[in-house]
Design an enzyme around this catalytic site. Structure first.
Site, mmCIF file in Angstrom:
data_model
loop_
_atom_site.group_PDB
_atom_site.id
_atom_site.type_symbol
_atom_site.label_atom_id
_atom_site.label_comp_id
_atom_site.label_asym_id
_atom_site.label_seq_id
_atom_site.Cartn_x
_atom_site.Cartn_y
_atom_site.Cartn_z
ATOM 1 C CG HIS A 186 3.445 25.904 9.246
ATOM 2 N ND1 HIS A 186 3.776 27.239 9.189
ATOM 3 C CD2 HIS A 186 4.243 25.363 10.196
ATOM 4 C CE1 HIS A 186 4.741 27.495 10.056
ATOM 5 N NE2 HIS A 186 5.041 26.379 10.690
ATOM 6 C CE LYS B 143 2.743 34.537 -3.269
ATOM 7 N NZ LYS B 143 2.700 34.742 -1.828
ATOM 8 N NE ARG B 144 5.245 25.616 -1.268
ATOM 9 C CZ ARG B 144 4.041 25.050 -1.187
ATOM 10 N NH1 ARG B 144 3.694 24.106 -2.058
ATOM 11 N NH2 ARG B 144 3.189 25.394 -0.251
ATOM 12 C CE LYS C 18 2.368 28.875 -1.878
ATOM 13 N NZ LYS C 18 2.193 29.701 -0.673
ATOM 14 C CB THR D 242 6.494 35.206 5.695
ATOM 15 O OG1 THR D 242 7.015 34.227 4.792
ATOM 16 C CG2 THR D 242 6.034 34.530 6.977
ATOM 17 C CE LYS E 157 10.082 36.957 4.041
ATOM 18 N NZ LYS E 157 10.189 35.637 3.408
#
Length: 814
Positions: A359, A547-548, A553, A655, A659
């Site tokens: 991952h 998100k985390r 990110k 992901t 969504k």
């Protein structure tokens, strides 16, 4: 169960009286949730037992998906949907004066995961059951999960996430299926009939108690739902250990220490590993999962009465990231020490049975354990790992006799560390990445040597999401519109959602999608107002990043741009811009100070912006605390813009991007992870792509040439926003408050290229503003996103796993 609204109401009211001794007027929302969930679970239990009986009778090959995370969210609404009774229950409760949405709020989010890894596992469980495969989850029943996030004075504060405080109506405790897991001890070696035998003595034993949760597949037009099992293990002390403690001169306090040690194994998801004790506990958790899960799997297999050479024909074990990699040496231990197989035969069985999903390429996420820690905690397992490494390196030296550096780089045990990704690759017959770009990076860069050694083992399986939860349940109005327009076949064949593209320019269809989006924005605005006592402009663009929280990110890039917008409006109060509402949601790891400082900065900016009369009509910022699956179900359908802005090459797949796409949001993002595949379908017209490409990022890492200070010195906008972090101003309450963020960019040379991409990101937001003004074109883009999103259904992903890796077929149920 019940086939009509009236039969449901009758059964429900009978249950209220018989099980609670109350009238309908006396019951609370919590009472209604308890009764309703028990009704559904009891009804599902019959199909659950029937499915398991068919697996056994037909000797179906079964998949076991091992993961430290299963972020399943709330189950009531999803189970009602999949069992085909959602509308009946919703309408029946309405007749009785009860709101189903209010009842769903009584259920706690299961504290079994953190982010994308766990949500993917949950989507896969849903798809396995809905498609009729014999596929089960194996995880840990964490008592407290990650943590409950509170924002106090802008700072993240972590509280215990006591999600089991009121119990879990969906689980069934299986005391009769408990197994023993052993830690520590001494390995004794004996010779018998010319063979060495190994036995473990003076170990610490722990009971692993299984709690089973039914995974209910989508019924559709079938007579019944297919049901698999999510088995979650809880650690409990053994009385035998108390006796052993007493007989060996132990005392009352040592047994208390033992109890506490045991309970900690399944207490928290991801204990703090900044200290040795925390790392040891993480390793203990991983072996606990692998040992308990494997014993359970093999106990089921033994009932078939087959030789273990047949194991790969009946069992597939899949490890989700490196956390369950110890299943490889543990299966070897059982085959060698308990089943009497020789090494070569045992190794062939293991490699044909186990498969592995990678991952990440982030070095900190590719687990490495100190050899002495593994040796002391798992002495026999460590011996087997050493032997795997010796044989593996011997094979490499034969293959590459003049390349010792390659052998050292690929070794499983090297430099006093056990490299779990290397062990996972060596012990698996399949290694897959989770997006086309990610898999290419693995093959061509991060795992290049392994790919050259095992080219046939590497493959790609782009992540997916279950459209049942993320469209049908989270956004029922949009789901209904799709069904009215193209029929309901898309529910079981999600790729057929592309059929709505023929309506992308239809004025009536556009208006309905616009109204649905507005309805969802109003619901989210109502939630924000109720929780934070702040009104939200639903005519503004809802721009969302949830998100985390991690540096790659780049929530930091997002908030820097917001500061820039704030200064623009302050300098030009009449600035012509579409009002913008920025929404964040994220949890930062408790020991990740940089991420927690980013949360503080977002909240500091929000406090200033939302209280400044000069900008409040054009700009608002909200950080929604305690981001979770249930909160995501409120946020995602309301989003106009989806922020997917990770540094190219760093996000394996994502992901959340799927969504948002499925719910009609337009993506502003880099060409990273699955964004690349989204862009291949949507093109530049339906996304806002910006920034460095993956090959450019990796070229900078390899050859240098990037200087963050040069960009800082050459761009006055960047200077202005960066200086806000270290100067007294509207966002800083005291000196040094955001020094760590400033230094991470300028002193550490901006590892994730925030400043390099700032200008392009700012321009992308200008284009978003312009595009949103053309309402018809924006709606057309939104419909294109919805229509193409079916490609990212986890049903399609699981179909690929099933046929290409696990070699299983749907169960043919009568």
């Amino acid at each position: 169960m019940f086939t009509s609204k009236e039969s449901f109401k009758s059964i429900f009211q009978d249950n209220v009286v018989s099980k609670l001794g109350k009238t309908l007027e006396e019951v609370s929302s919590e009472d209604v949730y308890t009764i309703l969930s028990r009704m559904i679970r009891e009804s599902a239990g019959k199909e659950w037992a029937a499915t398991n009986r068919e697996f056994k009778d037909n000797e179906e090959k079964q998949v076991y998906y091992l993961s430290l995370e299963f972020l399943i969210g709330r189950l009531l609404g999803n189970n009602l949907l999949n069992m085909g009774v959602l509308e009946i229950v919703q309408e029946g409760l309405e007749d009785l004066g009860v709101s189903l949405s209010e009842i769903e709020e009584q259920e706690a989010d299961a504290g079994l995961g953190n982010g994308g890894l766990g949500r993917l596992a949950a989507c896969f469980m849903d798809s396995l059951a809905s498609l009729g495969y014999a596929g089960h989850g194996c995880g840990i029943r964490y008592k407290y999960g990650l943590f409950e996030q509170k924002i106090v004075d802008g700072n993240q504060v972590e509280l215990p996430d006591n999600w089991l405080q009121k119990g879990n109506e969906w689980e069934v405790r299986r005391d009769d299926r408990k197994v023993e897991v052993r830690f520590g001890g001494n390995v004794q070696v004996h010779e018998k009939d010319g063979e060495l035998e190994f036995s473990l003595h003076d170990y610490e034993g722990v009971w692993a108690i299984p709690y089973d949760v039914p995974v209910i597949g989508y019924k559709g037009n079938k007579e019944s739902s297919h049901m698999n099992t999510l088995r979650l293990w809880s650690a409990e002390p053994m009385r035998e250990m108390a006796s052993r403690s007493s007989s060996s001169g132990g005392n009352y306090y040592s047994y208390l220490d033992y109890n506490r040690s045991v309970e900690s194994i399944s207490e928290f998801l991801y204990p703090d590993d900044s200290q040795y004790e925390g790392r040891l506990l993480r390793l203990k958790q991983q072996y606990f999962l692998c040992s308990a899960g494997l014993q359970s799997i093999l106990r089921t297999y033994d009932k078939l009465g087959l030789s273990y050479e047949e194991l790969p024909k009946k069992i597939a074990i899949h490890i989700n990231d490196t956390h369950p990699t110890l299943v490889i040496p543990e299966l070897m231990r059982i085959l060698l020490d308990e089943k009497g197989y020789g090494w070569d035969t045992a190794w062939e069985i293991v490699t044909k049975t186990v498969s592995y999903t990678n991952h990440t390429i982030l070095s900190e996420a590719l687990e490495k354990w100190p050899t002495h820690m593994v040796r002391e905690l798992l002495p026999r397992v460590y011996m087997i790992i050493e032997e795997i490494n010796t044989r593996f390196c011997g094979m490499l030296m034969d293959k590459y006799p003049n390349d010792p550096d390659r052998v050292a780089h690929m070794a499983i045990v090297f430099d006093d560390q056990v490299k779990m990704a290397h062990l996972a690759i060596a012990g698996s017959h399949s290694i897959n990445g989770v997006a086309a770009l990610h898999t290419d990076i693995l093959k061509q860069r991060e795992m290049k040597n392994f790919y050259e050694l095992y080219p046939d083992r590497f493959n790609n399986k782009t992540n997916g999401i279950t459209h049942r939860r993320w469209l049908m349940h989270a956004n029922p109005e949009l789901s209904q519109l799709v069904s009215e327009s193209i029929g309901t076949r898309w529910i079981t064949h999600p790729q057929e959602m592309v059929g709505i593209l023929k309506y992308s320019e239809d004025a009536s269809f556009q208006e309905r999608t616009a109204q649905i989006k507005l309805n969802n924005k109003q619901k989210l605005a109502s939630y924000i107002e109720q929780k934070y006592d702040v009104k939200v402009n639903t005519d503004s663009i809802f721009d969302v990043q949830v998100k985390r929280l991690h540096a790659y990110k780049r929530q930091f890039l997002n908030i820097l741009h917001i500061i820039h917008l704030y200064h623009q409006i302050k300098a030009m109060p009449s600035l012509d811009m579409v009002p913008r509402t920025f929404i964040f949601g994220a949890k930062a790891a408790p020991s990740y100070y940089l991420a927690k400082s980013t949360i503080k900065l977002i909240n500091s900016v929000a406090n200033v912006v939302n209280n400044d009369p000069d900008v409040k009509d054009k700009l608002n910022v909200f950080f929604l605390e305690n981001y979770s699956v249930s909160l995501a179900e409120k946020i995602i359908p309301a989003a106009d813009v989806s922020e997917q802005i990770s540094t190219a090459s760093k996000e394996a797949s994502g992901t959340g991007n799927m969504k948002f796409m499925m719910n009609g949001a337009l993506t502003v993002g880099t060409l990273d992870g699955a964004n690349v595949e989204m862009h291949e379908m949507l093109g530049d017209n339906n996304m806002f792509i910006f920034g460095l490409h993956a090959n450019q990022v990796m070229d900078y890492y390899q050859h240098g040439g990037y200087n963050a200070r040069d960009i800082y010195n050459s761009d006055s906008r960047i200077q202005e926003v960066m200086n806000q972090l270290i100067e007294r101003g509207p966002f800083t309450n005291h000196n040094n408050e955001f020094d760590i963020l400033y230094r991470s960019i300028l002193d550490m040379n901006d590892e994730y290229f925030v400043l390099k991409d700032f200008s392009a990101y700012t321009e992308a937001h200008v284009q978003i503003d312009l595009a949103y003004r053309n309402r018809k074109e924006w709606l057309k883009k939104s419909i294109h996103n919805i229509g193409h999103s079916g490609k990212f259904s986890s049903d399609l992903t699981i179909g690929q796993y099933a046929s290409e890796i696990w070699k299983i077929k749907p169960v043919d149920r009568p």
